[in-house]
Design an enzyme around this catalytic site. Structure first.
Site, mmCIF file in Angstrom:
data_model
loop_
_atom_site.group_PDB
_atom_site.id
_atom_site.type_symbol
_atom_site.label_atom_id
_atom_site.label_comp_id
_atom_site.label_asym_id
_atom_site.label_seq_id
_atom_site.Cartn_x
_atom_site.Cartn_y
_atom_site.Cartn_z
ATOM 1 N N LEU A 1 -6.383 24.137 0.327
ATOM 2 C CA LEU A 1 -6.259 22.687 0.493
ATOM 3 C C LEU A 1 -7.355 22.187 1.422
ATOM 4 O O LEU A 1 -7.819 22.919 2.303
ATOM 5 C CB LEU A 1 -4.885 22.327 1.088
ATOM 6 C CG LEU A 1 -3.636 22.714 0.302
ATOM 7 C CD1 LEU A 1 -2.394 22.268 1.060
ATOM 8 C CD2 LEU A 1 -3.653 22.126 -1.100
ATOM 9 N N ASP A 2 -7.755 20.923 1.234
ATOM 10 C CA ASP A 2 -8.689 20.298 2.166
ATOM 11 C C ASP A 2 -8.057 20.224 3.557
ATOM 12 O O ASP A 2 -6.832 20.232 3.703
ATOM 13 C CB ASP A 2 -9.060 18.890 1.696
ATOM 14 C CG ASP A 2 -9.869 18.907 0.405
ATOM 15 O OD1 ASP A 2 -10.571 19.904 0.164
ATOM 16 O OD2 ASP A 2 -9.781 17.926 -0.355
ATOM 17 N N LYS A 3 -8.907 20.101 4.553
ATOM 18 C CA LYS A 3 -8.462 20.065 5.954
ATOM 19 C C LYS A 3 -7.344 19.056 6.193
ATOM 20 O O LYS A 3 -6.355 19.353 6.856
ATOM 21 C CB LYS A 3 -9.659 19.758 6.857
ATOM 22 C CG LYS A 3 -9.313 19.580 8.329
ATOM 23 C CD LYS A 3 -10.552 19.217 9.130
ATOM 24 C CE LYS A 3 -10.208 18.947 10.587
ATOM 25 N NZ LYS A 3 -11.394 18.571 11.381
#
Length: 295
Positions: A135-137
């Site tokens: 997942l993105d940050k």
């Protein structure tokens, strides 16, 4: 970590070689090489076995997955984890916003990998970090990590065959009236190392299915559910911007921070077949507090 798995040979599997049998259980070539190098890595009826041996009905095959190593250059850091599910083969975390999955430039000690390294070090267990769905940050929600080489191989194959169902919840601008499918290719934007765009000439096919959940007329915002058919970088964020309904709080594609300070995207549900037990798994993570205002 050490994982021992036992299999009983059925009549349908009689006559197969051990190698074919184990490959059907999900053992990749790399896993088989690892097992061959392990003392008693593969046994047949409690006796060390060659992979070219043919099986008989009611044979008992055992494999020993042993790893006495850790992911290098990942520092163990005591960071609280929200564990949704864990067994001997996988662990699923409800990741908070602001936490990268892997260490990178500027993020060496604040990642999910750092937290898991500490979690297992505190249990005196060796651990190799193998993330299944990154997942993105600033995206919250369910992130699955394989705890051994076999589960990693099986789940990697499942992702490649689109057998890992990922459902997201997001908040976008405007009103989504009915379900829709966005089938638009995505490529890297020429002027950016991070940003993506719709590119019908150079892009890779990307398909997102969108379903309306709730509309807030005062804010002109929609709560939506999204299912990915493909897994391109920033796919949901790029697709929603392209159709005129960008996610709020998205610093790259719609930096509107009136309601939320990060992209309003949450990994809400994972559906998959367990890599070892072969049972269907469905895991959920509730809407995070900073997205509940839409309700």
């Amino acid at each position: 970590m050490e994982r021992i798995l036992n299999y009983k040979v059925s009549e349908n599997d009689a006559g197969k070689t051990i190698e074919v049998f184990l490959k059907e259980k999900g053992c990749s070539h790399a896993v088989l090489v690892q097992l061959k190098k392990t003392q008693n890595g593969i046994t047949r009826n409690d006796t060390w076995a060659y992979t070219n041996e043919k099986l008989c009905k009611d044979d008992e095959i055992s494999i020993r997955l042993i790893e006495h190593e850790n992911s290098i250059n990942i520092e163990p850091v005591n960071i609280k984890l929200d564990i949704v599910y864990e067994d001997e083969d996988i662990i699923v975390i409800n990741k908070p916003s602001g936490m990268p999955v892997h260490p990178s430039m500027g993020n060496h000690t604040n990642t999910l990998a750092n937290a898991l390294m500490y979690y297992y070090k505190n249990q005196n267990k060796d651990f190799v970090f193998r993330c299944v769905n990154r997942l993105d940050k600033d995206t919250t929600g369910l992130t699955m990590i394989a705890k051994n080489s076999l589960s990693a191989a099986v789940l990697s194959n499942a992702v490649a065959k689109k057998q890992l169902q990922r459902q997201y919840t997001a908040i976008c601008c405007g009103k989504i009236d009915s379900p829709l499918t966005i089938d638009c290719p995505i490529a890297r934007l020429n002027s950016s190392t991070i940003e993506r765009c719709i590119d019908y000439e150079n892009g890779e096919r990307a398909v997102t299915h969108c379903f309306p959940l709730k509309y807030n007329p005062q804010m002109d915002l929609s709560l939506i559910s999204l299912v990915l058919e493909t897994g391109r970088t920033h796919q949901i964020r790029v697709h929603m911007k392209y159709i005129g309904h960008p996610l709020i709080g998205d610093f790259l594609y719609n930096p509107d921070y009136r309601y939320i300070q990060r992209q309003s995207l949450h990994s809400a549900c994972l559906e998959f077949i367990h890599p070892v037990t072969q049972k269907k798994m469905t895991l959920h993570a509730p809407l995070p507090p900073d997205m509940k205002f839409i309700l």
